[in-house]
Design an enzyme around this catalytic site. Structure first.
Site, PDB file in Angstrom:
ATOM      1  N   CYS A 124      82.681  52.705  60.853  1.00  0.00           N
ATOM      2  CA  CYS A 124      82.044  51.387  60.987  1.00  0.00           C
ATOM      3  C   CYS A 124      83.065  50.348  61.420  1.00  0.00           C
ATOM      4  CB  CYS A 124      81.402  50.990  59.659  1.00  0.00           C
ATOM      5  SG  CYS A 124      80.657  49.357  59.713  1.00  0.00           S
TER       6      CYS A 124
ATOM      7  N   CYS B 254      82.707  46.932  59.808  1.00  0.00           N
ATOM      8  CA  CYS B 254      83.193  46.863  58.422  1.00  0.00           C
ATOM      9  C   CYS B 254      84.725  46.816  58.383  1.00  0.00           C
ATOM     10  CB  CYS B 254      82.771  48.089  57.607  1.00  0.00           C
ATOM     11  SG  CYS B 254      81.105  48.650  57.857  1.00  0.00           S
ATOM     12  N   ASP B 255      85.361  47.660  59.159  1.00  0.00           N
ATOM     13  CA  ASP B 255      86.788  47.904  58.963  1.00  0.00           C
ATOM     14  C   ASP B 255      87.696  47.432  60.105  1.00  0.00           C
ATOM     15  OD1 ASP B 255      86.223  49.132  56.538  1.00  0.00           O
ATOM     16  OD2 ASP B 255      85.865  51.068  57.468  1.00  0.00           O
TER      17      ASP B 255
END
Ligand code: NDP
Length: 311
Positions: A136, A139-140
């Site tokens: 992701c 997300c990261d």
């Protein structure tokens, strides 16, 4: 087989399931929630969550899910371990079998079973989980500012993730197994024009290396051909974007799903085509796939369940 009757059954324990539970419990629906194979869902495999409103310092995925779980429990949700292994949505009350040993007869069901990111199946993906391997970018990606990353895949998701990461990282390798991209033309053009992205066509990632985290990837060019080449590239982050699989298999005979398996709902609502059965979070969302949007649809599903029961 043992049978139990409930007003509201929630399947899944990501942000959609827990949020549905908080709302359903506060509406006196006495929800029963089964947590499934991975309690807490996909977020428990990410590092820090910095884009969920209300956490200015960020929060770890596991902590956020633990907090949501406690909040659902505080209002009386009956939280249970167990996996939904079969369903019969032909008539109300709907039946869901848990662990092949117990049948829940539910007046309403909120399906929040999520989606599972596909991985290549390399041992190193497990070894470096949370230490440089992610599925992701939203997300990261932030952790890779000015660093070098690789994205695996040649579809729209891979191109979107490569574009997103190129806005943060110093360089993005796009590892594509075929000699062409499968993504839409517009995404292909964007990727190919972006100077920070280098597409490595006909390449397969076969392993990762590094001391305390990912430091590089082992690549094979034209694998299995006479001119096969093997070499390593230094990277700090390895992102998988080879598709997601929505966890909808047991419901497919009763609900409409798209070609990938995402449950189709009435636009703008979590209502499925079966009255009293709702789908929330990633199992019904091929587009956004965010914790905040999953939580929002979980809330909507609980409100819909309450209204359905009133009628
Ligand atoms: P896709 O299935 O479209 O693409 C998956 C990609 O991963 C393909 O390039 C595929 O290669 C590659 N791949 C699969 N398995 C492996 C493997 N084992 N090793 C190496 N490569 C692998 O998935 P997406 O998630 O990209 O997209 C899913 C759907 O969502 C699509 O319909 C897409 O159009 C849509 N989507 C739309 C967006 C938008 O409109 N903004 C954004 C994101 C997705 P190969 O081509 O060789 O099979």
């Amino acid at each position: 087989m043992e049978t139990e009757k409930v007003k509201c059954l929630i399947i899944g324990s990501g942000p959609a399931g827990y949020t549905a539970a908080i709302y359903a419990a506060r509406a006196n629906l006495s929800p029963v929630l089964y947590e499934g194979l991975q309690p807490g869902g996909q977020l428990t495999t990410t590092t820090d969550i910095e884009n969920f409103p209300g956490y200015p310092e960020g929060v770890s995925g596991t902590q956020m899910m633990e907090d949501l779980r406690k909040q659902a429990e505080r209002f009386g949700t009956d939280l249970r371990f167990g996996i939904a292994t079969a369903a019969d949505l032909n008539q109300s009350p709907y039946k869901v079998t848990i662990d092949e040993e117990k049948v829940i007869e539910a007046q309403t069901i909120i399906i929040a079973t999520g989606a599972t990111a596909k991985y290549l199946g390399l041992e190193d993906e497990k070894k470096y989980a949370g230490m440089g391997v992610s599925a992701c970018a939203t997300c990261d990606g932030f952790f890779y500012r000015k660093k070098v990353v690789a994205v695996v895949g040649g579809g729209d998701t891979a191109c979107e993730e490569a574009e997103y990461l190129a806005g943060l990282a110093s360089k993005v390798y796009l590892i594509v197994r075929k000699p062409f991209l499968r993504a839409s033309k517009i995404m292909q053009e964007r990727v190919m024009k972006n100077e920070k992205i280098e597409a490595l066509f006909e390449h397969n990632a076969v392993g990762l290396f590094g001391e305390n985290g990912v430091e590089g990837v082992h690549l094979v060019k034209r694998m299995g051909e006479a001119d096969e080449e093997r070499y390593d590239v230094a990277i700090d982050g390895f992102f998988l974007a080879i598709g997601h699989k929505p966890n909808s298999d047991i419901f497919k005979p009763y609900l409409d799903t798209d070609k990938v398996g995402y449950i189709m709902t009435e636009p703008g609502t979590p209502r499925t085509k079966v009255p009293g059965v709702f789908a929330a979070g990633d199992v019904a969302d091929p587009h956004y796939r965010q914790a905040i949007t999953a939580a929002a649809t979980g809330c909507m599903a609980a409100i819909e369940a309450e209204r359905y029961l009133l009628n």
